[in-house]
Design an enzyme around this catalytic site. Structure first.
Site, short mmCIF file in Angstrom:
data_model
loop_
_atom_site.label_atom_id
_atom_site.label_comp_id
_atom_site.label_asym_id
_atom_site.label_seq_id
_atom_site.Cartn_x
_atom_site.Cartn_y
_atom_site.Cartn_z
CG HIS A 1 -5.48 -2.67 -0.33
ND1 HIS A 1 -4.76 -2.09 -1.36
CD2 HIS A 1 -5.05 -2.08 0.82
CE1 HIS A 1 -3.91 -1.19 -0.86
NE2 HIS A 1 -4.07 -1.17 0.46
CB SER B 1 -0.96 -0.04 1.19
OG SER B 1 -1.99 0.91 1.04
CG ASP C 1 -6.24 -2.70 -4.25
OD1 ASP C 1 -6.94 -2.28 -3.32
OD2 ASP C 1 -5.07 -2.33 -4.45
#
Length: 207
Positions: free
Chosen positions: A146, A18, A112
């Site tokens: 994600h 991330s 995601d």
């Protein structure tokens, strides 16, 4: 890190997820001694806050918070709030990957709902090739959200975001996501063994 007794050297690899992913891309682009970088569901531009290094500042990628959506369960879906880093003036936020010394591996969850991770990975690939660099390895996992953790961690489809303080939807379908975590873990280890140790494979994990 290179001075740590547990670090073999002569170089190190980076693994980021991330926001940590774009930080790793920046580190690989500006710091010496980094010869392999893996990013999991990350942006190819600097995000969240300006990045300062020596006398240089890379602005953060702008966003339009009004473009968020809310799922039936009441979770915030943020995937569409980020502006396109290929369009002006957002290009200034792009990280100069072509300056990096080593190869990249992009791990992409195709479900995601935080970042357009597949799009960003291909932007990175095109940028590297335009500058005469090798294309990065990109591994895409359908039905995967994600948060791609190590194997056997439970799927995290949503949680209250520590920074935003809001319930955020991350995506992912349990079976596909779990399989992706197992495979991605092996792919990451193989990548690091190859580019840090010169080995082509790694024994299966006993985790």
């Amino acid at each position: 890190m290179l001075q740590h007794p547990k670090v073999k050297g002569p170089s190190v690899g980076l693994l980021g997820f991330s926001k940590g992913g774009d930080l790793c891309l920046s580190m690989a682009s500006f710091l010496k001694g980094i010869t392999a970088t893996v990013v999991i569901n990350a942006c190819v531009a600097n995000t969240i806050a300006p990045l300062r290094y020596k006398d240089m500042i890379i602005p953060h990628l702008s966003s339009d918070p009004g473009k968020y959506t809310i799922t039936e369960s009441g979770f915030f879906n943020l995937v569409d709030i980020w502006n396109n880093p290929l369009e002006e003036p957002n290009q200034e936020s792009l990280i100069p990957l072509e300056k990096a010394q080593g190869p990249f591996l992009f791990i992409v969850g195709m479900d995601d709902h935080n970042w357009k991770s597949e799009f960003y990975a291909h932007v990175a690939s095109e940028r590297l090739q335009v500058h005469g660099k090798d294309r990065p390895q990109i591994i895409c996992y359908p039905g995967t959200g994600h948060c791609i953790d190590p194997p056997y961690f439970p799927l995290c489809r949503a949680s209250v975001h520590e920074v935003l303080g809001q319930p955020i939807f991350y995506g992912g379908e349990s079976k596909a996501h779990s399989r992706a975590q197992v495979d991605a873990w092996q792919q990451i280890q193989t990548f690091f063994h190859k580019h840090l140790n010169g080995e082509k494979s790694v024994k299966p994990s006993k985790l």
